[in-house]
Design a protein around this motif. Structure first.
Motif, PDB file in Angstrom:
ATOM      1  N   SER A 281      -2.522  -6.796   9.601  1.00  0.00           N
ATOM      2  CA  SER A 281      -1.442  -5.802   9.708  1.00  0.00           C
ATOM      3  C   SER A 281      -1.992  -4.476  10.203  1.00  0.00           C
ATOM      4  N   PRO A 282      -1.246  -3.797  11.080  1.00  0.00           N
ATOM      5  CA  PRO A 282      -1.664  -2.437  11.421  1.00  0.00           C
ATOM      6  C   PRO A 282      -1.330  -1.531  10.244  1.00  0.00           C
ATOM      7  N   VAL A 283      -2.259  -0.687   9.846  1.00  0.00           N
ATOM      8  CA  VAL A 283      -1.967   0.242   8.738  1.00  0.00           C
ATOM      9  C   VAL A 283      -1.917   1.688   9.220  1.00  0.00           C
ATOM     10  N   ALA A 284      -2.440   1.948  10.413  1.00  0.00           N
ATOM     11  CA  ALA A 284      -2.323   3.285  11.017  1.00  0.00           C
ATOM     12  C   ALA A 284      -2.585   3.157  12.509  1.00  0.00           C
ATOM     13  N   ILE A 285      -1.914   4.045  13.247  1.00  0.00           N
ATOM     14  CA  ILE A 285      -2.223   4.141  14.684  1.00  0.00           C
ATOM     15  C   ILE A 285      -2.883   5.509  14.846  1.00  0.00           C
ATOM     16  N   GLU A 286      -4.088   5.516  15.416  1.00  0.00           N
ATOM     17  CA  GLU A 286      -4.856   6.765  15.488  1.00  0.00           C
ATOM     18  C   GLU A 286      -4.893   7.312  16.905  1.00  0.00           C
ATOM     19  N   GLY A 287      -5.054   8.633  16.967  1.00  0.00           N
ATOM     20  CA  GLY A 287      -5.195   9.281  18.270  1.00  0.00           C
ATOM     21  C   GLY A 287      -4.889  10.754  18.124  1.00  0.00           C
ATOM     22  N   ASN A 288      -5.445  11.580  19.006  1.00  0.00           N
ATOM     23  CA  ASN A 288      -5.165  13.010  18.921  1.00  0.00           C
ATOM     24  C   ASN A 288      -3.804  13.315  19.530  1.00  0.00           C
ATOM     25  N   ASP A 289      -3.701  13.169  20.845  1.00  0.00           N
ATOM     26  CA  ASP A 289      -2.368  13.374  21.407  1.00  0.00           C
ATOM     27  C   ASP A 289      -1.791  12.125  22.029  1.00  0.00           C
ATOM     28  N   ARG A 290      -2.502  11.019  21.922  1.00  0.00           N
ATOM     29  CA  ARG A 290      -1.933   9.721  22.285  1.00  0.00           C
ATOM     30  C   ARG A 290      -2.722   8.607  21.590  1.00  0.00           C
ATOM     31  N   VAL A 291      -2.204   7.403  21.679  1.00  0.00           N
ATOM     32  CA  VAL A 291      -2.840   6.294  20.944  1.00  0.00           C
ATOM     33  C   VAL A 291      -4.272   6.061  21.429  1.00  0.00           C
ATOM     34  N   GLN A 292      -5.195   5.983  20.449  1.00  0.00           N
ATOM     35  CA  GLN A 292      -6.585   5.651  20.814  1.00  0.00           C
ATOM     36  C   GLN A 292      -7.074   4.394  20.095  1.00  0.00           C
ATOM     37  N   ALA A 293      -6.467   4.111  18.933  1.00  0.00           N
ATOM     38  CA  ALA A 293      -6.916   2.934  18.176  1.00  0.00           C
ATOM     39  C   ALA A 293      -5.853   2.525  17.155  1.00  0.00           C
ATOM     40  N   VAL A 294      -5.963   1.272  16.727  1.00  0.00           N
ATOM     41  CA  VAL A 294      -5.122   0.782  15.634  1.00  0.00           C
ATOM     42  C   VAL A 294      -6.046   0.383  14.493  1.00  0.00           C
ATOM     43  N   VAL A 295      -5.716   0.853  13.289  1.00  0.00           N
ATOM     44  CA  VAL A 295      -6.488   0.412  12.128  1.00  0.00           C
ATOM     45  C   VAL A 295      -5.767  -0.816  11.569  1.00  0.00           C
ATOM     46  N   ILE A 296      -6.535  -1.889  11.434  1.00  0.00           N
ATOM     47  CA  ILE A 296      -5.951  -3.172  11.019  1.00  0.00           C
ATOM     48  C   ILE A 296      -6.516  -3.567   9.661  1.00  0.00           C
ATOM     49  N   GLU A 297      -5.643  -4.041   8.802  1.00  0.00           N
ATOM     50  CA  GLU A 297      -6.122  -4.513   7.494  1.00  0.00           C
ATOM     51  C   GLU A 297      -5.901  -6.023   7.395  1.00  0.00           C
ATOM     52  N   ARG A 298      -6.902  -6.655   6.849  1.00  0.00           N
ATOM     53  CA  ARG A 298      -6.828  -8.114   6.645  1.00  0.00           C
ATOM     54  C   ARG A 298      -5.896  -8.397   5.458  1.00  0.00           C
ATOM     55  N   ASN A 299      -5.049  -9.405   5.594  1.00  0.00           N
ATOM     56  CA  ASN A 299      -4.131  -9.774   4.506  1.00  0.00           C
ATOM     57  C   ASN A 299      -4.503 -11.116   3.899  1.00  0.00           C
ATOM     58  N   ARG A 300      -3.968 -11.360   2.716  1.00  0.00           N
ATOM     59  CA  ARG A 300      -3.960 -12.734   2.190  1.00  0.00           C
ATOM     60  C   ARG A 300      -2.515 -13.024   1.797  1.00  0.00           C
ATOM     61  N   LEU A 301      -2.209 -14.298   1.617  1.00  0.00           N
ATOM     62  CA  LEU A 301      -0.818 -14.649   1.307  1.00  0.00           C
ATOM     63  C   LEU A 301      -0.642 -14.828  -0.189  1.00  0.00           C
ATOM     64  N   VAL A 302       0.460 -14.289  -0.695  1.00  0.00           N
ATOM     65  CA  VAL A 302       0.770 -14.491  -2.120  1.00  0.00           C
ATOM     66  C   VAL A 302       2.197 -15.012  -2.238  1.00  0.00           C
ATOM     67  N   ARG A 303       2.436 -15.765  -3.294  1.00  0.00           N
ATOM     68  CA  ARG A 303       3.773 -16.331  -3.521  1.00  0.00           C
ATOM     69  C   ARG A 303       4.726 -15.244  -3.999  1.00  0.00           C
ATOM     70  N   THR A 304       5.946 -15.305  -3.520  1.00  0.00           N
ATOM     71  CA  THR A 304       6.957 -14.372  -4.022  1.00  0.00           C
ATOM     72  C   THR A 304       7.807 -15.098  -5.062  1.00  0.00           C
ATOM     73  N   ALA A 305       8.603 -14.321  -5.810  1.00  0.00           N
ATOM     74  CA  ALA A 305       9.417 -14.911  -6.886  1.00  0.00           C
ATOM     75  C   ALA A 305      10.360 -15.982  -6.333  1.00  0.00           C
ATOM     76  N   ASP A 306      10.825 -15.803  -5.074  1.00  0.00           N
ATOM     77  CA  ASP A 306      11.784 -16.782  -4.522  1.00  0.00           C
ATOM     78  C   ASP A 306      11.083 -17.954  -3.824  1.00  0.00           C
ATOM     79  N   GLY A 307       9.756 -18.062  -3.994  1.00  0.00           N
ATOM     80  CA  GLY A 307       9.042 -19.224  -3.444  1.00  0.00           C
ATOM     81  C   GLY A 307       8.502 -19.002  -2.044  1.00  0.00           C
ATOM     82  N   GLY A 308       8.755 -17.831  -1.458  1.00  0.00           N
ATOM     83  CA  GLY A 308       8.238 -17.537  -0.124  1.00  0.00           C
ATOM     84  C   GLY A 308       6.786 -17.103  -0.166  1.00  0.00           C
ATOM     85  N   LEU A 309       6.266 -16.751   0.990  1.00  0.00           N
ATOM     86  CA  LEU A 309       4.875 -16.275   1.064  1.00  0.00           C
ATOM     87  C   LEU A 309       4.860 -14.897   1.711  1.00  0.00           C
ATOM     88  N   ARG A 310       4.231 -13.948   1.030  1.00  0.00           N
ATOM     89  CA  ARG A 310       4.196 -12.565   1.484  1.00  0.00           C
ATOM     90  C   ARG A 310       2.749 -12.175   1.788  1.00  0.00           C
TER      91      ARG A 310
END
Ligand SMILES: Cc1cc2nc3c(=O)[nH]c(=O)nc-3n(C[C@H](O)[C@H](O)[C@H](O)COP(=O)(O)OP(=O)(O)OC[C@H]3O[C@@H](n4cnc5c(N)ncnc54)[C@H](O)[C@@H]3O)c2cc1C
Ligand SMILES: NC(=O)c1ccc[n+]([C@@H]2O[C@H](COP(=O)([O-])OP(=O)(O)OC[C@H]3O[C@@H](n4cnc5c(N)ncnc54)[C@H](OP(=O)(O)O)[C@@H]3O)[C@@H](O)[C@H]2O)c1
Length: 464
Positions: A281-310
């Motif tokens: 997931s992107p967690v921030a888009i970095e740059g001074n006056d325009r986009v220079q980088a995307v900070v990405i975070e690694r996710n894992r999947l967890v079960r939700t109460a309704d049986g889905g995966l988040r």
């Protein structure tokens, strides 16, 4: 009441449909085909051109999909049908005016807004919504002035639905491939000068939860200039996804097979690369006056109460340099004055197509919705046929039960008032003139059509 009853050949049931995309046209065809009652449909469209996302959304390199417009053309030729283009309901005419001129109003206005990521840097120059990019390359007249700086070598597309794949393909297609399509000329020119070599797609969940469908994933392999890159480690399923696989649908299984095949391939060394990444997931888009980088975070999947995966963040982050971000995380609808809106869902408040009074929760007499503004921005063109059928069934049921209010004025009075105010309508013959002109321009260049992209030009051609 004197005179013939509504719903007869002498006095057809008068329905206003707002929006000429698939939902509006399917609904028109269903109502005109009812036979008893006899129905007349006025179809209002804010653009001078019909077909909604079939013209302004479907990718230029998918001409076969656009041919569904032939079905809509047949509807437009049925007795009782009128196309009233270049009328923005809510601005040029009000909801109340429509309600007092027709027995019922059926909204099929789609959901043209974009969902937000809600992260820092989202609005930096160089970060765009796919919604804008798609409308721009398809020549939607409200988006032709947009500028996309295609000088960065890496683009990051957030989301892994079919729109994200459209965006990735558009960035990866060669000039020769694009020049054979009906892509807007300004986009053809800009994309010709593109320096983008790598297009990274970020899926926040795993490969078994991808939102794209199988033919769209497979066709990436046919791109003249691009290799498709998938890291095999990204395809190792977590325990939840692996467990769900036994009962997974065919699309999920076929997607996984296709991804495994991509991961096993040696890149052919083509000049462009489409990189599919998962659990990122992107967690921030970095740059001074325009986009220079995307900070990405690694996710894992967890079960939700309704049986889905988040997706849940793991805290593991990386920084990916890029100058171009396309956010393709879904569309959303907006309100129209006078029509109850469900802000949480981004749709009109409705029950199976009957628009509801928010206070009482009961149907508002004579007000209906179909398509994306009814059920939200998902589903292919054909999905809107069934969706419109549910709505038109309710509408006809309400008519039969005497629940539709009798209009106090006539559609012609409304149209006269618009004309008196100097408003220029585009009728179906006007659209046919635009269509013939665009096709003739296209024929000379070996393309399906060359789109007119300014309102002024479209209106002039419709007049001429
Ligand atoms: C980028 C993209 C690509 C897609 N590609 C495919 C594909 O290849 N194959 C496929 O099967 N499906 C595809 N889809 C899905 C498909 O386009 C939708 O399911 C379908 O278009 C939804 O139909 P709709 O009639 O609800 O809305 P729309 O198609 O959005 O139509 C709404 C219409 O209402 C008009 N309107 C809006 N507001 C007003 C107003 N106030 N007054 C008057 N008129 C108004 C709009 O101008 C528009 O013409 C794609 C979707 C997107 C976003
Ligand atoms: N060729 C075709 O048939 C075609 C072409 C284009 C569009 N369409 C249809 O049109 C509809 C709309 O397509 P779409 O691609 O706009 O929507 P979509 O199918 O709903 O995909 C949206 C994508 O964005 C992701 N996403 C949502 N919020 C996010 C966030 N905050 N951060 C990161 N990722 C996020 C979703 O991930 P999650 O799954 O985790 O939510 C999903 O991958 C779909 O039904 C599609 O099939 C069809």
């Amino acid at each position: 009441m004197s005179g013939p009853a509504a719903g007869t050949a002498e006095r057809p049931l008068r329905i206003a449909i707002v929006g000429s995309g698939p939902a509006g046209f399917y609904a028109a065809g269903q109502l005109l085909g009812a036979g008893d009652p006899v129905v007349a449909v006025d179809l209002f469209e804010r653009l001078p051109t019909p077909w909604g996302l079939v013209r302004a959304g479907v990718a230029p390199d998918h001409p076969k999909i656009k041919s569904v417009s032939r079905v809509f053309e047949k509807t437009a030729k049925r007795p009782g049908f009128r196309f009233l283009g270049n009328v923005d309901v809510g601005r040029d005419v009000t909801h109340e005016q429509l309600l007092s001129s027709y027995h019922a109003v059926l909204y099929a206005i789609g959901t043209p807004g974009d969902r937000r990521l809600g992260i820092d840097g989202e609005d930096l120059p160089g970060s765009h919504s796919a919604t804008d990019f798609v409308a721009w390359y398809n020549g939607h007249p409200d988006y032709t002035e947009l500028q996309f700086d295609l000088s960065p070598e890496r683009a990051v597309v957030v989301g892994i639905g079919n729109v994200a794949l459209d965006v990735a393909r558009m960035l990866a297609l060669s000039h020769t491939e694009l020049a054979a399509t009906d892509v807007a000329d300004h986009a053809l020119e800009a994309l010709r000068g593109s320096a983008v070599q790598e297009i990274v797609l970020l899926g926040r969940r795993g490969p078994a939860q991808a939102a794209f469908t199988n033919p769209e994933l497979l066709e990436l392999a046919d791109l003249e200039l691009a290799d498709v890159i998938v890291d095999p480690r990204d395809l190792e399923l977590d325990e939840h996804s692996a467990a769900a696989l036994d009962t997974a649908d065919g699309t999920t299984r076929r997607n996984l097979d296709a991804l495994v095949a991509y991961a096993g391939r040696t890149p052919a060394g083509r000049p462009r690369r489409i990189v599919l990444r998962f659990l990122a997931s992107p967690v921030a888009i970095e740059g001074n006056d325009r986009v220079q980088a995307v900070v990405i975070e690694r996710n894992r999947l967890v079960r939700t109460a309704d049986g889905g995966l988040r997706a849940e963040p793991t805290g593991v982050r990386e920084r990916l340099e890029t100058g171009l971000v396309m956010r393709s995380v879904g569309y959303t609808g907006g309100p129209l004055p006078g029509v109850p809106f469900d802000a949480r869902r981004g749709t009109f408040l409705n029950d199976a197509g009957r628009v509801l009074d928010p206070e009482r929760g009961s149907p508002l007499p004579g007000v209906y919705a179909a398509g994306w503004i009814k059920r939200g921005p998902s589903g292919v063109i054909g999905t809107n046929k069934k969706c419109a059928q549910e709505t038109t069934d309710r509408l006809l049921e309400d008519f039969a039960a005497g629940r539709l209010p009798e209009p106090s004025s006539s559609p012609d009075e409304l149209l006269q008032a618009l004309a008196a105010a100097g408003h220029e309508l585009v009728d179906y013959a006007g659209w046919e003139a635009i269509d013939a002109y665009e096709r003739a321009l296209g024929e000379a260049q070996g393309r399906p059509r060359v789109k007119l992209v300014s309102r002024a030009e479209l209106l002039a051609r419709a007049r001429g």
